[in-house]
Design a protein around this motif. Sequence first.
Motif, mmCIF file in Angstrom:
data_model
loop_
_atom_site.group_PDB
_atom_site.id
_atom_site.type_symbol
_atom_site.label_atom_id
_atom_site.label_comp_id
_atom_site.label_asym_id
_atom_site.label_seq_id
_atom_site.Cartn_x
_atom_site.Cartn_y
_atom_site.Cartn_z
ATOM 1 N N ARG A 120 0.816 -1.215 0.000
ATOM 2 C CA ARG A 120 0.000 0.000 0.000
ATOM 3 C C ARG A 120 0.851 1.267 0.000
ATOM 4 O O ARG A 120 0.399 2.319 -0.464
ATOM 5 C CB ARG A 120 -0.933 0.030 1.214
ATOM 6 N N TRP A 121 2.073 1.195 0.514
ATOM 7 C CA TRP A 121 2.872 2.407 0.682
ATOM 8 C C TRP A 121 4.193 2.379 -0.086
ATOM 9 O O TRP A 121 4.553 3.377 -0.711
ATOM 10 C CB TRP A 121 3.176 2.629 2.172
ATOM 11 N N LEU A 122 4.919 1.288 -0.019
ATOM 12 C CA LEU A 122 6.291 1.285 -0.517
ATOM 13 C C LEU A 122 6.411 0.886 -1.983
ATOM 14 O O LEU A 122 7.226 1.458 -2.707
ATOM 15 C CB LEU A 122 7.151 0.345 0.336
ATOM 16 N N LEU A 123 5.628 -0.071 -2.428
ATOM 17 C CA LEU A 123 5.783 -0.623 -3.769
ATOM 18 C C LEU A 123 5.663 0.431 -4.855
ATOM 19 O O LEU A 123 6.423 0.439 -5.821
ATOM 20 C CB LEU A 123 4.742 -1.734 -3.991
ATOM 21 N N ARG A 124 4.705 1.333 -4.713
ATOM 22 C CA ARG A 124 4.485 2.346 -5.742
ATOM 23 C C ARG A 124 5.238 3.641 -5.471
ATOM 24 O O ARG A 124 5.821 4.230 -6.392
ATOM 25 C CB ARG A 124 2.988 2.654 -5.851
ATOM 26 N N TYR A 125 5.277 4.072 -4.226
ATOM 27 C CA TYR A 125 5.736 5.435 -3.952
ATOM 28 C C TYR A 125 7.244 5.540 -3.696
ATOM 29 O O TYR A 125 7.837 6.582 -3.979
ATOM 30 C CB TYR A 125 4.954 6.012 -2.763
ATOM 31 N N VAL A 126 7.883 4.482 -3.197
ATOM 32 C CA VAL A 126 9.332 4.528 -3.021
ATOM 33 C C VAL A 126 10.056 4.654 -4.354
ATOM 34 O O VAL A 126 10.983 5.472 -4.481
ATOM 35 C CB VAL A 126 9.835 3.310 -2.214
ATOM 36 N N PRO A 127 9.684 3.888 -5.400
ATOM 37 C CA PRO A 127 10.351 4.094 -6.690
ATOM 38 C C PRO A 127 10.185 5.511 -7.244
ATOM 39 O O PRO A 127 11.126 6.063 -7.829
ATOM 40 C CB PRO A 127 9.667 3.064 -7.608
ATOM 41 N N VAL A 128 9.014 6.104 -7.062
ATOM 42 C CA VAL A 128 8.804 7.485 -7.514
ATOM 43 C C VAL A 128 9.734 8.431 -6.757
ATOM 44 O O VAL A 128 10.396 9.292 -7.359
ATOM 45 C CB VAL A 128 7.338 7.909 -7.309
ATOM 46 N N ALA A 129 9.797 8.267 -5.428
ATOM 47 C CA ALA A 129 10.673 9.117 -4.621
ATOM 48 C C ALA A 129 12.130 8.913 -4.993
ATOM 49 O O ALA A 129 12.903 9.879 -5.101
ATOM 50 C CB ALA A 129 10.457 8.810 -3.134
ATOM 51 N N ALA A 130 12.526 7.657 -5.223
ATOM 52 C CA ALA A 130 13.913 7.365 -5.586
ATOM 53 C C ALA A 130 14.274 7.986 -6.927
ATOM 54 O O ALA A 130 15.390 8.499 -7.115
ATOM 55 C CB ALA A 130 14.133 5.860 -5.615
ATOM 56 N N LEU A 131 13.338 7.972 -7.875
ATOM 57 C CA LEU A 131 13.586 8.561 -9.188
ATOM 58 C C LEU A 131 13.786 10.069 -9.077
ATOM 59 O O LEU A 131 14.706 10.633 -9.689
ATOM 60 C CB LEU A 131 12.413 8.254 -10.126
ATOM 61 N N ILE A 132 12.943 10.732 -8.293
ATOM 62 C CA ILE A 132 13.087 12.175 -8.096
ATOM 63 C C ILE A 132 14.429 12.492 -7.441
ATOM 64 O O ILE A 132 15.149 13.406 -7.853
ATOM 65 C CB ILE A 132 11.932 12.717 -7.233
ATOM 66 N N LEU A 133 14.783 11.723 -6.405
ATOM 67 C CA LEU A 133 16.038 11.952 -5.690
ATOM 68 C C LEU A 133 17.232 11.725 -6.609
ATOM 69 O O LEU A 133 18.154 12.551 -6.667
ATOM 70 C CB LEU A 133 16.111 11.032 -4.475
ATOM 71 N N PHE A 134 17.226 10.607 -7.339
ATOM 72 C CA PHE A 134 18.364 10.275 -8.194
ATOM 73 C C PHE A 134 18.547 11.298 -9.310
ATOM 74 O O PHE A 134 19.674 11.714 -9.615
ATOM 75 C CB PHE A 134 18.161 8.880 -8.788
ATOM 76 N N ALA A 135 17.449 11.710 -9.927
ATOM 77 C CA ALA A 135 17.544 12.723 -10.982
ATOM 78 C C ALA A 135 18.110 14.027 -10.437
ATOM 79 O O ALA A 135 18.931 14.690 -11.093
ATOM 80 C CB ALA A 135 16.164 12.954 -11.603
ATOM 81 N N SER A 136 17.703 14.394 -9.225
ATOM 82 C CA SER A 136 18.194 15.628 -8.604
ATOM 83 C C SER A 136 19.679 15.509 -8.259
ATOM 84 O O SER A 136 20.423 16.489 -8.365
ATOM 85 C CB SER A 136 17.384 15.942 -7.348
ATOM 86 N N VAL A 137 20.117 14.320 -7.841
ATOM 87 C CA VAL A 137 21.543 14.093 -7.572
ATOM 88 C C VAL A 137 22.358 14.330 -8.829
ATOM 89 O O VAL A 137 23.414 14.986 -8.794
ATOM 90 C CB VAL A 137 21.779 12.664 -7.033
ATOM 91 N N LEU A 138 21.897 13.819 -9.948
ATOM 92 C CA LEU A 138 22.622 13.994 -11.209
ATOM 93 C C LEU A 138 22.711 15.464 -11.597
ATOM 94 O O LEU A 138 23.769 15.935 -12.048
ATOM 95 C CB LEU A 138 21.930 13.196 -12.317
ATOM 96 N N VAL A 139 21.612 16.198 -11.413
ATOM 97 C CA VAL A 139 21.630 17.634 -11.715
ATOM 98 C C VAL A 139 22.602 18.349 -10.776
ATOM 99 O O VAL A 139 23.402 19.190 -11.211
ATOM 100 C CB VAL A 139 20.218 18.227 -11.592
ATOM 101 N N GLY A 140 22.547 18.023 -9.485
ATOM 102 C CA GLY A 140 23.454 18.633 -8.521
ATOM 103 C C GLY A 140 24.904 18.327 -8.840
ATOM 104 O O GLY A 140 25.778 19.195 -8.722
ATOM 105 N N TYR A 141 25.162 17.098 -9.250
ATOM 106 C CA TYR A 141 26.538 16.722 -9.614
ATOM 107 C C TYR A 141 27.019 17.538 -10.810
ATOM 108 O O TYR A 141 28.174 17.943 -10.878
ATOM 109 C CB TYR A 141 26.594 15.228 -9.926
ATOM 110 N N GLY A 142 26.110 17.795 -11.749
ATOM 111 C CA GLY A 142 26.469 18.633 -12.885
ATOM 112 C C GLY A 142 26.794 20.059 -12.464
ATOM 113 O O GLY A 142 27.735 20.669 -12.977
ATOM 114 N N PHE A 143 26.042 20.588 -11.496
ATOM 115 C CA PHE A 143 26.313 21.934 -10.986
ATOM 116 C C PHE A 143 27.663 21.999 -10.279
ATOM 117 O O PHE A 143 28.307 23.050 -10.255
ATOM 118 C CB PHE A 143 25.225 22.365 -10.006
#
Length: 212
Positions: free
Chosen positions: A14-37
């Motif tokens: 009900r909580w982790l299966l759907r929403y953790v991957p979404v959160a991880a994708l947002i976090l990982f994409a932001s890490v890549l942008v930050g690394y570029g900065f």
Amino acid sequence: MDDRPGLPARLFHRWLLRYVPVAALILFASVLVGYGFASQIPAEWLQNPGTTGENPFMPAELTTLSLTINNLGALLVMALGAVSLGAMTVLSLVLNGLLIGVVVGIALKQVSPVVVAALIVPHGLIEVPALLIVAAVGLRFGWQTIQYIRGRTDGLVTGQDLREAGWLLVTAAVLIVIAAYIEANLTLEIASRYTDTNLSGVAADQAAIVSP
């Protein structure tokens, strides 16, 4: 006989299966942008050893208690997605991801990748899952609210939702305490095995990767 799935199964589906991957994708994409900065920021952005208190993201002294308080505050901000249609959760994930990417990118200008990994991985393996668990709570409540506003559901929040969210938040809090202990007491010792460089200042900034 009660055929309902147990609590761990309910929390996962009900909580982790759907929403953790979404959160991880947002976090990982932001890490890549930050690394570029990070390539555009001078290495001097990382403060010299002994100036931790001057960093607005960090407490004056890196102890288990101070790190726990700092990171629990960050997770509280992330949990506010529950009452902001998920917006605070997404914003917090993006800001943390950017900060992780920038700090890692700058740290790599000063020390080897092995040392940077030693400064982050031991506590990060526990801290990041805690962050994603809380993000899942904020995102799920935010999505439920959106669905309620659109008339797709009859109820907003159930007692079961609150109980299950409570278990997840407690679990995340316990993980944060464990990660804070590792970060405060073991991180420098582990990383120092791979370099002769004084890591105090670098470690202080690495510790800022989960912050409000």
